[in-house]
Design a protein around this motif. Sequence first.
Motif, PDB file in Angstrom:
ATOM      1  N   VAL A   1      69.421 -90.998  11.624  1.00 44.54           N
ATOM      2  CA  VAL A   1      69.817 -91.101  10.439  1.00 44.54           C
ATOM      3  C   VAL A   1      69.853 -89.901   9.493  1.00 44.54           C
ATOM      4  O   VAL A   1      70.583 -89.440   8.423  1.00 44.54           O
ATOM      5  CB  VAL A   1      68.931 -91.965   9.515  1.00 44.54           C
ATOM      6  N   ASP A   2      69.026 -88.860   9.707  1.00 43.45           N
ATOM      7  CA  ASP A   2      68.657 -87.662   9.075  1.00 43.45           C
ATOM      8  C   ASP A   2      69.961 -86.749   9.177  1.00 43.45           C
ATOM      9  O   ASP A   2      70.594 -86.185   8.077  1.00 43.45           O
ATOM     10  CB  ASP A   2      67.579 -86.844   9.422  1.00 43.45           C
ATOM     11  N   GLU A   3      70.474 -86.622  10.253  1.00 42.35           N
ATOM     12  CA  GLU A   3      71.832 -86.086  10.772  1.00 42.35           C
ATOM     13  C   GLU A   3      72.922 -86.500   9.988  1.00 42.35           C
ATOM     14  O   GLU A   3      73.816 -85.731   9.340  1.00 42.35           O
ATOM     15  CB  GLU A   3      72.090 -85.914  12.266  1.00 42.35           C
ATOM     16  N   LYS A   4      72.957 -87.931   9.729  1.00 41.49           N
ATOM     17  CA  LYS A   4      74.146 -88.567   9.196  1.00 41.49           C
ATOM     18  C   LYS A   4      73.992 -88.115   7.570  1.00 41.49           C
ATOM     19  O   LYS A   4      75.030 -88.212   7.001  1.00 41.49           O
ATOM     20  CB  LYS A   4      74.019 -89.926   9.246  1.00 41.49           C
ATOM     21  N   LEU A   5      72.960 -88.121   6.735  1.00 46.07           N
ATOM     22  CA  LEU A   5      72.896 -87.967   5.479  1.00 46.07           C
ATOM     23  C   LEU A   5      72.769 -86.682   5.051  1.00 46.07           C
ATOM     24  O   LEU A   5      72.678 -86.255   4.106  1.00 46.07           O
ATOM     25  CB  LEU A   5      71.465 -88.764   5.138  1.00 46.07           C
ATOM     26  N   SER A   6      72.485 -85.477   6.132  1.00 45.98           N
ATOM     27  CA  SER A   6      72.252 -84.244   5.825  1.00 45.98           C
ATOM     28  C   SER A   6      73.373 -83.479   5.337  1.00 45.98           C
ATOM     29  O   SER A   6      74.806 -83.980   5.829  1.00 45.98           O
ATOM     30  CB  SER A   6      71.946 -83.440   7.105  1.00 45.98           C
ATOM     31  N   ASN A   7      73.554 -82.664   4.374  1.00 42.57           N
ATOM     32  CA  ASN A   7      74.613 -81.769   3.930  1.00 42.57           C
ATOM     33  C   ASN A   7      74.847 -80.736   4.763  1.00 42.57           C
ATOM     34  O   ASN A   7      75.774 -79.974   4.746  1.00 42.57           O
ATOM     35  CB  ASN A   7      74.516 -81.317   2.447  1.00 42.57           C
ATOM     36  N   ASP A   8      73.872 -80.486   5.505  1.00 45.19           N
ATOM     37  CA  ASP A   8      73.705 -79.206   6.454  1.00 45.19           C
ATOM     38  C   ASP A   8      73.281 -79.654   7.681  1.00 45.19           C
ATOM     39  O   ASP A   8      72.093 -79.251   8.212  1.00 45.19           O
ATOM     40  CB  ASP A   8      72.899 -78.104   5.833  1.00 45.19           C
ATOM     41  N   PRO A   9      73.975 -80.283   8.434  1.00 42.92           N
ATOM     42  CA  PRO A   9      73.476 -80.883   9.596  1.00 42.92           C
ATOM     43  C   PRO A   9      73.318 -79.836  11.040  1.00 42.92           C
ATOM     44  O   PRO A   9      74.131 -79.173  11.099  1.00 42.92           O
ATOM     45  CB  PRO A   9      74.463 -82.053  10.332  1.00 42.92           C
ATOM     46  N   ALA A  10      72.231 -80.111  11.750  1.00 48.23           N
ATOM     47  CA  ALA A  10      72.087 -79.312  12.604  1.00 48.23           C
ATOM     48  C   ALA A  10      73.150 -79.758  14.019  1.00 48.23           C
ATOM     49  O   ALA A  10      73.261 -79.086  15.025  1.00 48.23           O
ATOM     50  CB  ALA A  10      70.679 -79.416  13.413  1.00 48.23           C
TER      51      ALA A  10
ATOM     52  N   GLN B   1      73.672 -95.209   1.767  1.00 47.72           N
ATOM     53  CA  GLN B   1      74.707 -94.123   1.927  1.00 47.72           C
ATOM     54  C   GLN B   1      75.782 -94.358   3.367  1.00 47.72           C
ATOM     55  O   GLN B   1      76.657 -93.741   3.301  1.00 47.72           O
ATOM     56  CB  GLN B   1      73.845 -92.765   2.269  1.00 47.72           C
ATOM     57  N   GLY B   2      75.525 -95.414   3.839  1.00 45.72           N
ATOM     58  CA  GLY B   2      76.158 -95.721   5.093  1.00 45.72           C
ATOM     59  C   GLY B   2      77.504 -95.777   5.053  1.00 45.72           C
ATOM     60  O   GLY B   2      78.470 -95.240   5.889  1.00 45.72           O
ATOM     61  N   ARG B   3      78.163 -96.606   3.764  1.00 50.35           N
ATOM     62  CA  ARG B   3      79.616 -96.411   3.748  1.00 50.35           C
ATOM     63  C   ARG B   3      80.432 -95.130   3.638  1.00 50.35           C
ATOM     64  O   ARG B   3      81.474 -94.918   4.096  1.00 50.35           O
ATOM     65  CB  ARG B   3      79.804 -97.350   2.675  1.00 50.35           C
ATOM     66  N   LYS B   4      79.746 -94.252   2.964  1.00 48.34           N
ATOM     67  CA  LYS B   4      80.239 -93.045   2.798  1.00 48.34           C
ATOM     68  C   LYS B   4      80.045 -92.099   3.871  1.00 48.34           C
ATOM     69  O   LYS B   4      81.169 -91.387   4.411  1.00 48.34           O
ATOM     70  CB  LYS B   4      79.399 -92.272   1.752  1.00 48.34           C
ATOM     71  N   GLU B   5      79.011 -92.102   4.871  1.00 51.34           N
ATOM     72  CA  GLU B   5      78.588 -91.406   5.890  1.00 51.34           C
ATOM     73  C   GLU B   5      79.283 -92.101   7.388  1.00 51.34           C
ATOM     74  O   GLU B   5      79.178 -91.510   8.259  1.00 51.34           O
ATOM     75  CB  GLU B   5      77.351 -91.068   6.111  1.00 51.34           C
ATOM     76  N   ARG B   6      79.904 -93.172   7.137  1.00 50.96           N
ATOM     77  CA  ARG B   6      80.242 -94.024   8.486  1.00 50.96           C
ATOM     78  C   ARG B   6      78.979 -94.066   9.291  1.00 50.96           C
ATOM     79  O   ARG B   6      79.149 -93.876  10.634  1.00 50.96           O
ATOM     80  CB  ARG B   6      81.280 -93.144   9.302  1.00 50.96           C
ATOM     81  N   LEU B   7      78.058 -94.830   8.753  1.00 45.97           N
ATOM     82  CA  LEU B   7      76.974 -95.242   9.244  1.00 45.97           C
ATOM     83  C   LEU B   7      76.695 -96.822   9.173  1.00 45.97           C
ATOM     84  O   LEU B   7      76.545 -97.061   7.821  1.00 45.97           O
ATOM     85  CB  LEU B   7      75.756 -94.519   8.990  1.00 45.97           C
ATOM     86  N   GLY B   8      76.452 -97.497  10.125  1.00 45.24           N
ATOM     87  CA  GLY B   8      76.297 -98.940   9.881  1.00 45.24           C
ATOM     88  C   GLY B   8      75.071 -99.536  10.639  1.00 45.24           C
ATOM     89  O   GLY B   8      74.677 -98.947  11.526  1.00 45.24           O
ATOM     90  N   LEU B   9      74.046-100.216  10.101  1.00 50.56           N
ATOM     91  CA  LEU B   9      72.981-100.712  10.599  1.00 50.56           C
ATOM     92  C   LEU B   9      73.012-102.158  11.227  1.00 50.56           C
ATOM     93  O   LEU B   9      74.016-103.079  10.180  1.00 50.56           O
ATOM     94  CB  LEU B   9      71.829-100.825   9.359  1.00 50.56           C
ATOM     95  N   PHE B  10      72.858-102.389  12.377  1.00 51.22           N
ATOM     96  CA  PHE B  10      72.990-103.622  13.123  1.00 51.22           C
ATOM     97  C   PHE B  10      71.925-104.270  13.374  1.00 51.22           C
ATOM     98  O   PHE B  10      71.271-103.640  14.408  1.00 51.22           O
ATOM     99  CB  PHE B  10      73.776-103.549  14.178  1.00 51.22           C
TER     100      PHE B  10
END
Length: 595
Positions: free
Chosen positions: A459-468, A509-518
Amino acid sequence: MSDLGDFTDFSADDDADDAGDSSADDFESYDVSPSGSDRGLGSISVSQGLRVAEDGDDTALKAFVTSDNRESVRLGKYLLVPYPDEETLFCRITALEYDQEFEADDATEIHARRAMRRDGFTERDYKFVASLDPVAVLFEEGEDGDTELKRRMVDRVPKPGAVVGEATDAEQIKTGLAIPSDGVFLGHLSVGGETVRTAASPPTIDYRLKDDYADGDPLVFRHTLVAGGTGSGKTHASKNVLRQYLDTTYPMADGREVSTAVVQFDPQDEYAQMHDDNPSMDDATARRLDREGVAHGGHDDTIAFVPAIGDAAYGGGSHRAEQVPFTIPFSMVEHRPWLVAGARLNDNQYQALDYLLGRFFDDYGADATYDQFTTYLDDPALREELDESGRVHEATFDAVRRRALGSAFRRVFDQDARPVTDLVHELVRPGGLTVVPTYHVNDSRATELVVLAVASLLVDEKLSNDPAYDRIKETPLIVGMDEAHNFLTDAESVQARKVITKFTEAAKQGRKERLGLFLITQDPQDVADSVFKQVNTKLVLNLGDEDAIKSVNIPPTLEDKVPYMEKGQMVVYSPDNSEPVELTGLSTCVTRHGD
């Protein structure tokens, strides 16, 4: 004479009349049946009013059902009512009732005793009426034979006496219910547990979730909840849905089409079986699934990503997927102090822990270990210094130390395996399924720590503006969490609040970052409300608990069906996809399932 005697005398006369009704033969009989052949189930009735209104409670729309059709009519069945100008009203049955045809009182001893002596009852003595809920108006748009069937809100009333027919055309039903023609397959449309059948081939109506950007965001990134009790088939259904997502691609911000990655947390060691074919899948079933465009067969790119926890041994005998052991490095705690906060630290103690961790990593470096941290906290000089400076009271320091030296932390952090932070490319793979099993871990605190550590990394990497880790940021990702109520529950502890805040933001933020929770659970009422509110698609299988049923917040007409669902049956409430419907899932799992 007694009342019973009076009745006995009368009924005897009545029996004589019934038995000797041959007097009717003395009269010439006439055929009163209408000429021609019947079409439809009946016709619109105005005897009790005929009205459609913006407020559904003010709508009065009923149909008289002819005697030959009464046995085939069921609640929830979809019907069509034509307008004179070739538009059509699409509706469904919400109530069925018998009404007396003649002015007679059938609530009498005589009537009851007469009925008790017969094998059936006389249909012609009663009217059979169906109450209808108008769903949409269907109309064609286009010219020169190039037309498209469309729907709009109900804005007109049908004509009295209009013929009511069963909806049997797949295109009309899909359009009426706003079901996309393409997308991720969930199951087949059903009514009352029976699959809706048409004259087409295949005769079933496939229900699909929107998965492109033509009409908004793909619904996978608007999140999904699968709720069902033990034995309801929720794992079976979840495998079938996740298998479809593994065969999809989505455009990323840079224009690339990338296959979906799935990371599934698995408390019962069931999802790694998706690597293998289902031995129960016969050729005929496989061909039918191929015709319907349903992905099936074991998914070769499946890895069991096994957490190393103390001396716990993972068997993995139920599947043939590759196994990759990993550990949680204590270095992850530097930016996630809540991982070692536990459930009992108050706000003051959490602030002290945050301060201690900051000093510790400043002194020991970003690669510091859990053993070094315990040694750090055992230093009496540190305790005295912090107390004398007023930075951390000695009682607060002692409380933090007790919590931070728990046995679960010692078993989880820095075990004999590669750190998860070094295995990101194995963890997240476009088109790959990564299953994180925790069945072999007999410590609930250790299980919670592993799941939250790995999930928060994603989640942190998906939401980060400066991902590691660009791999996570640049891959469409579904995070599946079975028994989600154990990890995303509302609570008063600092840790719970931090977790819920993080996943609420991820859901938003999922829709913007292509992250889906199932999310998969048998206790949906325990999932934090702030996360729950972000879930667009709810698949609800059998739930016996009233609080659980109420918590999923589906329309009352669907709520009433939930306790009666057989295994594999479900209701789907996805307001941005279709009208609320009932589905029957695939009876054969598309991958291996069970022993």
